[in-house]
Design an enzyme around this catalytic site. Structure first.
Site, PDB file in Angstrom:
ATOM      1  N   HIS A  13       0.841  -1.209   0.000  1.00 45.25           N
ATOM      2  CA  HIS A  13       0.000   0.000   0.000  1.00 45.25           C
ATOM      3  C   HIS A  13       0.872   1.253   0.000  1.00 45.25           C
ATOM      4  O   HIS A  13       1.308   1.735   1.046  1.00 45.25           O
ATOM      5  CB  HIS A  13      -0.903  -0.015   1.246  1.00 45.25           C
ATOM      6  CG  HIS A  13      -1.965   1.046   1.264  1.00 45.25           C
ATOM      7  ND1 HIS A  13      -3.312   0.763   1.203  1.00 45.25           N
ATOM      8  CD2 HIS A  13      -1.890   2.396   1.338  1.00 45.25           C
ATOM      9  CE1 HIS A  13      -4.010   1.888   1.249  1.00 45.25           C
ATOM     10  NE2 HIS A  13      -3.163   2.902   1.328  1.00 45.25           N
ATOM     11  N   HIS A  15       1.096   4.955  -2.541  1.00 44.56           N
ATOM     12  CA  HIS A  15       0.691   5.718  -3.732  1.00 44.56           C
ATOM     13  C   HIS A  15       1.949   6.265  -4.389  1.00 44.56           C
ATOM     14  O   HIS A  15       2.706   6.991  -3.754  1.00 44.56           O
ATOM     15  CB  HIS A  15      -0.234   6.868  -3.322  1.00 44.56           C
ATOM     16  CG  HIS A  15      -1.507   6.392  -2.692  1.00 44.56           C
ATOM     17  ND1 HIS A  15      -2.666   6.222  -3.403  1.00 44.56           N
ATOM     18  CD2 HIS A  15      -1.789   6.024  -1.412  1.00 44.56           C
ATOM     19  CE1 HIS A  15      -3.618   5.780  -2.590  1.00 44.56           C
ATOM     20  NE2 HIS A  15      -3.110   5.648  -1.384  1.00 44.56           N
ATOM     21  N   HIS A 192      -9.782   1.115  -0.362  1.00 45.43           N
ATOM     22  CA  HIS A 192      -9.571   1.865   0.873  1.00 45.43           C
ATOM     23  C   HIS A 192     -10.880   1.882   1.669  1.00 45.43           C
ATOM     24  O   HIS A 192     -11.936   2.183   1.109  1.00 45.43           O
ATOM     25  CB  HIS A 192      -9.205   3.320   0.553  1.00 45.43           C
ATOM     26  CG  HIS A 192      -7.796   3.518   0.066  1.00 45.43           C
ATOM     27  ND1 HIS A 192      -7.274   2.842  -0.999  1.00 45.43           N
ATOM     28  CD2 HIS A 192      -6.811   4.359   0.508  1.00 45.43           C
ATOM     29  CE1 HIS A 192      -6.006   3.250  -1.204  1.00 45.43           C
ATOM     30  NE2 HIS A 192      -5.713   4.164  -0.303  1.00 45.43           N
ATOM     31  N   GLU A 195     -10.593   3.961   7.373  1.00 47.86           N
ATOM     32  CA  GLU A 195      -9.554   4.925   7.760  1.00 47.86           C
ATOM     33  C   GLU A 195     -10.276   6.148   8.321  1.00 47.86           C
ATOM     34  O   GLU A 195     -10.332   6.361   9.522  1.00 47.86           O
ATOM     35  CB  GLU A 195      -8.695   5.288   6.543  1.00 47.86           C
ATOM     36  CG  GLU A 195      -7.611   6.313   6.827  1.00 47.86           C
ATOM     37  CD  GLU A 195      -6.958   6.857   5.551  1.00 47.86           C
ATOM     38  OE1 GLU A 195      -5.897   7.475   5.679  1.00 47.86           O
ATOM     39  OE2 GLU A 195      -7.506   6.692   4.450  1.00 47.86           O
ATOM     40  N   ASP A 273       2.196   4.133   2.724  1.00 49.04           N
ATOM     41  CA  ASP A 273       1.133   4.980   2.180  1.00 49.04           C
ATOM     42  C   ASP A 273       1.653   6.121   1.289  1.00 49.04           C
ATOM     43  O   ASP A 273       1.641   6.019   0.079  1.00 49.04           O
ATOM     44  CB  ASP A 273       0.245   5.501   3.318  1.00 49.04           C
ATOM     45  CG  ASP A 273      -1.157   5.877   2.857  1.00 49.04           C
ATOM     46  OD1 ASP A 273      -1.487   5.644   1.670  1.00 49.04           O
ATOM     47  OD2 ASP A 273      -1.937   6.395   3.669  1.00 49.04           O
ATOM     48  N   ASP A 274       2.083   7.235   1.902  1.00 42.26           N
ATOM     49  CA  ASP A 274       2.681   8.369   1.169  1.00 42.26           C
ATOM     50  C   ASP A 274       3.921   8.777   1.969  1.00 42.26           C
ATOM     51  O   ASP A 274       3.913   9.808   2.652  1.00 42.26           O
ATOM     52  CB  ASP A 274       1.699   9.552   1.099  1.00 42.26           C
ATOM     53  CG  ASP A 274       0.399   9.179   0.407  1.00 42.26           C
ATOM     54  OD1 ASP A 274       0.422   8.952  -0.811  1.00 42.26           O
ATOM     55  OD2 ASP A 274      -0.636   9.110   1.092  1.00 42.26           O
TER      56      ASP A 274
END
Length: 331
Positions: A13, A15, A192, A195, A273-274
């Site tokens: 996961h 991006h 997703h 969250e 994630d980022d």
């Protein structure tokens, strides 16, 4: 014995536009005459304060990637960083909508990204795959258009389809058709949920999208029956603790439900994630969770094993990765 640094890791996961380091963004921005000073401070860190300003910073940083060569530089840089932290496998979310905004065709976007993944693999041995995502707040027609594009332009490294964007918009039922199309075409599917949305968002993703992987999913902890269901149905959660804390879903790591979920028998993985936006890396996620919850080396290897078992890759690749994982155990 394998050390913390060299625990073989795998990520499901992340991006890809959100993995761009400030230094890479600044370099490309200078070449293209784009002003990124509002989102990168003197110390070379991204500037944002809440979810809205994070999205603005993310979009401005993404806007410097314009050509296939820019995108191959992005994936090569990220996959080399992953490999340097001991990762043997990584999946990245790719955004056909971002490519369109940059004026690139889906095909040239994917070819650029794939070239970077292949270069990193040639040098480091890391395996990489891509998951194309639809953006839920763009609506169901947009998400279906993305699926058609992915199916109509098959690429061996694009092996999954996912749903991202604002969880609070667009019920999963609206995207059932897109997910059915993706699954029928043989793509792995993930969405997703759980969250910013509560347990209901996870239940809706399971019911309407028929996914066996959930991006985040941590707020399932608020519903005992759902936790049991996740464990029984062997659904894999792509957990991103650093991201959850940066965005204020949980205040500190020791209050994060990653350990409770795992103890309840839920299969989960650790992800960044980022990463540069949330001041984290995949290695940092493994290390901080292990330290906070007293996870052993065996526990961490188990997290990687779960990720490889749930990966959207062919069985030959999966077996090779499992062999690499086993051999590291005895190193």
């Amino acid at each position: 014995m394998t050390s913390y640094q060299t625990v073989p890791k795998a990520e499901l996961h992340c991006h890809i536009e959100g993995a761009a380091t400030p230094s890479l963004v600044r370099r490309l921005a200078e070449q293209k005459g784009i002003d990124v000073s509002p989102i990168i401070d003197q110390n070379g860190k991204y500037i944002w304060s809440d979810f809205t300003t994070f999205l603005k910073a993310y979009d401005l940083a993404s806007s410097v990637f314009k050509t296939p060569a820019d995108y191959s530089l992005l994936t090569e840089t990220y996959f080399r960083m992953l490999a340097a932290e001991g990762a043997i496998y990584g999946e990245v979310f790719i955004s056909p909508d971002h490519a369109q905004a940059a004026g690139l065709s889906y095909r040239s976007y994917v070819e650029g990204l794939a070239a970077g993944i292949e270069r990193a693999k040639a040098d480091t041995g890391i395996e990489g795959r891509m998951i194309a995502i639809g953006v839920r707040h763009f609506g169901s027609a947009s998400v279906e258009r993305v699926v058609r594009e992915v199916i109509g332009n098959p690429h061996p490294l694009v092996t999954g389809f996912g749903l991202a964007g604002d969880e609070r918009e667009g019920h999963p039922a609206n995207f059932a058709k897109a997910f059915r199309m993706a699954a029928e075409a043989g793509l792995g599917i993930t969405a997703h949920a759980g969250e910013f949305g509560g347990p209901d968002s996870v239940i809706a993703a399971l019911e309407f999208l028929r996914v066996k992987r959930i991006g985040h999913g941590v707020r399932a902890i608020e519903d005992e029956n759902l936790v049991r269901r996740l464990a029984d149905e062997r659904v894999v959660l792509e957990v991103c603790p650093g991201s959850n804390m940066a965005l204020g879903v949980y205040s500190v790591l020791r209050f994060h439900p990653v350990n409770l979920l795992r103890r309840a028998g839920v299969r989960l993985t650790l992800n960044s994630d980022d990463p540069p936006f949330f001041n984290t890396t995949l290695g940092k996620e493994y290390t901080s969770v292990a330290k906070t919850f007293g996870w052993s080396l065996e526990d961490q290897l188990d997290i990687t094993r779960t990720a490889i078992e749930a990966a959207f890759c062919d069985d030959g690749t999966r077996q090779r990765l499992l062999v690499r994982l086993e051999s590291a155990k005895h190193a």
